[in-house]
Every structure is written in structure tokens, then in C-alpha cells.
Design a protein around this motif. Structure first.
Motif, PDB file in Angstrom:
ATOM      1  N   ASN A  12       0.825  -1.203   0.000  1.00  0.00           N
ATOM      2  CA  ASN A  12       0.000   0.000   0.000  1.00  0.00           C
ATOM      3  C   ASN A  12       0.860   1.254   0.000  1.00  0.00           C
ATOM      4  O   ASN A  12       0.564   2.227  -0.697  1.00  0.00           O
ATOM      5  CB  ASN A  12      -0.946   0.014   1.198  1.00  0.00           C
ATOM      6  N   PHE A  13       1.944   1.250   0.779  1.00  0.00           N
ATOM      7  CA  PHE A  13       2.849   2.391   0.820  1.00  0.00           C
ATOM      8  C   PHE A  13       3.497   2.619  -0.540  1.00  0.00           C
ATOM      9  O   PHE A  13       3.541   3.752  -1.036  1.00  0.00           O
ATOM     10  CB  PHE A  13       3.932   2.185   1.885  1.00  0.00           C
ATOM     11  N   VAL A  14       4.009   1.558  -1.146  1.00  0.00           N
ATOM     12  CA  VAL A  14       4.670   1.681  -2.449  1.00  0.00           C
ATOM     13  C   VAL A  14       3.692   2.183  -3.505  1.00  0.00           C
ATOM     14  O   VAL A  14       4.024   3.063  -4.307  1.00  0.00           O
ATOM     15  CB  VAL A  14       5.317   0.340  -2.871  1.00  0.00           C
ATOM     16  N   THR A  15       2.484   1.655  -3.486  1.00  0.00           N
ATOM     17  CA  THR A  15       1.463   2.111  -4.437  1.00  0.00           C
ATOM     18  C   THR A  15       1.176   3.592  -4.245  1.00  0.00           C
ATOM     19  O   THR A  15       1.103   4.360  -5.211  1.00  0.00           O
ATOM     20  CB  THR A  15       0.176   1.283  -4.277  1.00  0.00           C
ATOM     21  N   GLY A  16       1.027   4.014  -2.997  1.00  0.00           N
ATOM     22  CA  GLY A  16       0.772   5.424  -2.713  1.00  0.00           C
ATOM     23  C   GLY A  16       1.937   6.309  -3.104  1.00  0.00           C
ATOM     24  O   GLY A  16       1.747   7.402  -3.640  1.00  0.00           O
ATOM     25  N   ALA A  17       3.158   5.856  -2.831  1.00  0.00           N
ATOM     26  CA  ALA A  17       4.340   6.629  -3.196  1.00  0.00           C
ATOM     27  C   ALA A  17       4.460   6.763  -4.713  1.00  0.00           C
ATOM     28  O   ALA A  17       4.773   7.845  -5.225  1.00  0.00           O
ATOM     29  CB  ALA A  17       5.594   5.975  -2.620  1.00  0.00           C
ATOM     30  N   ALA A  18       4.201   5.691  -5.427  1.00  0.00           N
ATOM     31  CA  ALA A  18       4.259   5.743  -6.891  1.00  0.00           C
ATOM     32  C   ALA A  18       3.196   6.694  -7.431  1.00  0.00           C
ATOM     33  O   ALA A  18       3.456   7.467  -8.363  1.00  0.00           O
ATOM     34  CB  ALA A  18       4.075   4.349  -7.474  1.00  0.00           C
ATOM     35  N   ARG A  19       2.008   6.652  -6.847  1.00  0.00           N
ATOM     36  CA  ARG A  19       0.936   7.554  -7.270  1.00  0.00           C
ATOM     37  C   ARG A  19       1.323   9.007  -6.990  1.00  0.00           C
ATOM     38  O   ARG A  19       1.109   9.886  -7.814  1.00  0.00           O
ATOM     39  CB  ARG A  19      -0.366   7.209  -6.554  1.00  0.00           C
ATOM     40  N   PHE A  20       1.938   9.256  -5.825  1.00  0.00           N
ATOM     41  CA  PHE A  20       2.366  10.609  -5.475  1.00  0.00           C
ATOM     42  C   PHE A  20       3.374  11.126  -6.492  1.00  0.00           C
ATOM     43  O   PHE A  20       3.267  12.264  -6.962  1.00  0.00           O
ATOM     44  CB  PHE A  20       2.970  10.626  -4.066  1.00  0.00           C
ATOM     45  N   VAL A  21       4.362  10.300  -6.823  1.00  0.00           N
ATOM     46  CA  VAL A  21       5.382  10.717  -7.792  1.00  0.00           C
ATOM     47  C   VAL A  21       4.741  11.003  -9.150  1.00  0.00           C
ATOM     48  O   VAL A  21       5.034  12.015  -9.782  1.00  0.00           O
ATOM     49  CB  VAL A  21       6.500   9.661  -7.918  1.00  0.00           C
ATOM     50  N   THR A  22       3.865  10.110  -9.583  1.00  0.00           N
ATOM     51  CA  THR A  22       3.188  10.318 -10.865  1.00  0.00           C
ATOM     52  C   THR A  22       2.376  11.603 -10.846  1.00  0.00           C
ATOM     53  O   THR A  22       2.428  12.397 -11.792  1.00  0.00           O
ATOM     54  CB  THR A  22       2.275   9.118 -11.182  1.00  0.00           C
ATOM     55  N   ASP A  23       1.639  11.821  -9.772  1.00  0.00           N
ATOM     56  CA  ASP A  23       0.785  13.003  -9.670  1.00  0.00           C
ATOM     57  C   ASP A  23       1.579  14.296  -9.606  1.00  0.00           C
ATOM     58  O   ASP A  23       1.084  15.349 -10.004  1.00  0.00           O
ATOM     59  CB  ASP A  23      -0.123  12.921  -8.438  1.00  0.00           C
TER      60      ASP A  23
END
Length: 68
Positions: free
Chosen positions: A43-54
Motif C-alpha cells: 500500500n505504501f509503495v502504491t501510494g508513493a508511486a501515485r504521489f510521484v506520478t501526480d
């Protein structure tokens, strides 16, 4: 509380038991904690990847020397 039965080979179970013992936990607690930790990590990795993309454009604007 729901429960889960997991099948292991003899070698796999021996490794799980050894890891649990090293951690001072029962096999049940060890496997539980590992599965919960892995779900949290994903969940953390998914959120971090989404943050970077956003926020990629903002990072590129702030650090243009890092672009190739």
C-alpha cells in the motif's frame, strides 16, 4: 475471527519455523505479522508511486538539472 490454512513443503516450513524462532515468535504470529507487513508495504509503495506520478511535473520544474 477468520483463519487461513497454508500448505508448505517440509523445507519451506522448516525455514518459516527457524525465522519465527529467531524473531522470538510463534509460527502463527510470525506468518501473521509478515503478511500484514507486506500488505502495508505494498500500500505504501502504491501510494508513493501515485504521489510521484501526480507530482512529476512539479519535481521536473523544481529540479531541471536532474532531467536527461
Amino acid at each position: 475471527m477468520p483463519a487461513l490454512n497454508i500448505e508448505y513443503t517440509d523445507e519451506e516450513l522448516a525455514a518459516v519455523r527457524a525465522a519465527a524462532q529467531l524473531g522470538g515468535k510463534s509460527v502463527k504470529a510470525h506468518v501473521h505479522d509478515l503478511s500484514v507487513s507486506e500488505a502495508a508495504r505494498r500500500n505504501f509503495v502504491t501510494g508513493a508511486a501515485r504521489f510521484v506520478t501526480d507530482h512529476l511535473a512539479e519535481f521536473q520544474d523544481a529540479f531541471p538539472e536532474g532531467q536527461r
